[in-house]
Design an enzyme around this catalytic site. Structure first.
Site, short mmCIF file in Angstrom:
data_model
loop_
_atom_site.label_atom_id
_atom_site.label_comp_id
_atom_site.label_asym_id
_atom_site.label_seq_id
_atom_site.Cartn_x
_atom_site.Cartn_y
_atom_site.Cartn_z
N HIS A 55 46.67 -86.49 -64.70
CA HIS A 55 46.22 -85.10 -64.58
C HIS A 55 47.00 -84.37 -63.48
O HIS A 55 47.39 -83.22 -63.64
CB HIS A 55 44.73 -85.03 -64.19
CG HIS A 55 43.79 -85.68 -65.16
ND1 HIS A 55 43.06 -86.80 -64.83
CD2 HIS A 55 43.46 -85.37 -66.43
CE1 HIS A 55 42.29 -87.14 -65.86
NE2 HIS A 55 42.52 -86.31 -66.85
N SER B 142 41.12 -91.98 -67.56
CA SER B 142 39.80 -92.05 -66.91
C SER B 142 39.01 -93.22 -67.49
O SER B 142 38.16 -93.79 -66.83
CB SER B 142 39.02 -90.75 -67.14
OG SER B 142 39.83 -89.64 -66.80
P1 AMP Z 1 41.50 -85.70 -70.24
O1 AMP Z 1 40.83 -85.42 -68.95
O2 AMP Z 1 41.55 -87.15 -70.60
O3 AMP Z 1 40.98 -84.83 -71.37
O4 AMP Z 1 43.02 -85.28 -70.06
C1 AMP Z 1 43.37 -84.00 -69.64
C2 AMP Z 1 44.85 -83.82 -69.81
O5 AMP Z 1 45.54 -84.79 -69.03
C3 AMP Z 1 45.32 -84.00 -71.27
O6 AMP Z 1 46.32 -83.04 -71.56
C4 AMP Z 1 45.89 -85.40 -71.24
O7 AMP Z 1 46.89 -85.60 -72.21
C5 AMP Z 1 46.49 -85.46 -69.84
N1 AMP Z 1 46.63 -86.85 -69.44
C6 AMP Z 1 45.68 -87.82 -69.44
N2 AMP Z 1 46.20 -88.99 -69.06
C7 AMP Z 1 47.50 -88.78 -68.81
C8 AMP Z 1 48.58 -89.61 -68.38
N3 AMP Z 1 48.42 -90.91 -68.13
N4 AMP Z 1 49.81 -89.04 -68.23
C9 AMP Z 1 49.98 -87.72 -68.49
N5 AMP Z 1 49.01 -86.89 -68.89
C10 AMP Z 1 47.79 -87.40 -69.06
#
Ligand code: AMP
Length: 280
Positions: free
Chosen positions: A36, A186
């Site tokens: 993130h 997460s």
């Molecule tokens: P989430 O909180 O899981 O919905 O993720 C929010 C944003 O962070 C989304 O655009 C995900 O693709 C991005 N994201 C989550 N994990 C990663 C990671 N390991 N590397 C890059 N972006 C990520």
């Protein structure tokens, strides 16, 4: 600054826009990690004012999924996001986003939302597009930042933006990984020690396929089988899918011609992890 209401956020942003500043949006479900934070840093490089939304969106979870147990820690998120270049954290309640009686969804139809994660999570992308569309309407960003970690999500949202003629540039940022290669998520906090150790196979299996591809292997089934066999060396891994599609269209691939994605979803116990690699 943390803002919890749409009205307050709109007030702040209209002031920013009057100064002719560009606005970047980073949608998240919180419990921030370096994946993130990489999006927030990129947003702060590319736009003048960065809004990070921190909202565990109920409509993208099925009833049997982990909405209630999804990890949350707004204090920690706030600190990390601000240190990485965020200007406002938007932290609405479920009632703020979905007031009583709200019954509108935004849905990208067709195979793009039915393959891969759409197969085992048939209502997931409808929830994602609905909430991200709301965030786009509320924030009206110049650019929005998403991770390649959720490559199908990025493809679906790009299609939503195009199909609905929204004037927003979607930027896809690279996958950030742990030292041993596991993509940061997460949900990694759910893994026990053995599961965590074996979860490295996701990235390893994709790297193996990349190596074969780079060495001349162009047969889709062979590449897929390489990934399947590699994942199956781990006794705790239960494959949900291993698939190869054209990217970003997510259409069926018969012969490699341009960009394609190898995407995997694998259960370790109750935890479902995803990873992917995009090759050309
Ligand atoms: P989430 O909180 O899981 O919905 O993720 C929010 C944003 O962070 C989304 O655009 C995900 O693709 C991005 N994201 C989550 N994990 C990663 C990671 N390991 N590397 C890059 N972006 C990520």
């Amino acid at each position: 600054m943390i803002v919890s209401t749409i009205n307050e956020l709109r007030d702040k942003l209209s002031y920013i826009r009057k100064q002719n500043k560009t606005i970047g949006l980073v949608p998240t479900m919180g419990f921030l990690h370096e994946g993130h934070l990489s999006l927030i840093k990129r947003a702060s490089q590319e736009t003048d004012f960065v809004v990070v939304s921190d909202f565990v969106n109920p409509t993208q979870f099925a009833p049997n999924e982990d909405f209630d147990s999804y990890p949350r820690d707004i204090k920690r998120d706030y600190k990390l996001a601000m240190e990485s270049g965020a200007d406002i954290i938007f932290y609405p309640s479920v009632e703020e986003m979905y007031p009583k009686g709200s019954s509108t969804f935004v849905e990208v139809t067709g195979d793009i939302t039915k393959v891969l994660c759409g197969q085992t999570r048939p209502t997931h992308f409808r929830g994602v597009t609905t909430v991200v569309n709301m965030l786009f309407n509320i924030v009206n960003p110049d650019k929005a930042f998403f991770g390649q970690k959720d490559a199908q999500q990025a493809a679906v949202l790009t299609k939503m933006i195009n199909d609905t003629h929204q004037d927003i540039e979607l930027i896809v940022c690279p996958i950030i990984r742990e030292k041993d290669g596991l993509a940061k998520s997460s949900r990694n906090t759910y893994l026990n020690k053995d599961e965590r150790e074996q979860a490295v196979i996701l990235n390893k299996s994709l790297s193996l396929a990349k190596e074969k591809f780079d060495n001349g292997e162009k047969n889709i089934n062979t590449l897929k089988q390489t990934v399947v066999d590699s994942i199956n060396t781990m006794p705790l891994a239960k494959i949900d899918y291993v698939e190869i599609y054209n990217y970003p269209s997510l259409t069926k691939i018969e012969k490699i011609n341009g960009k394609f994605i190898i995407a995997v979803a694998v259960y370790f116990g109750k935890t479902r992890l995803i990873d992917n690699i995009i090759l050309e």
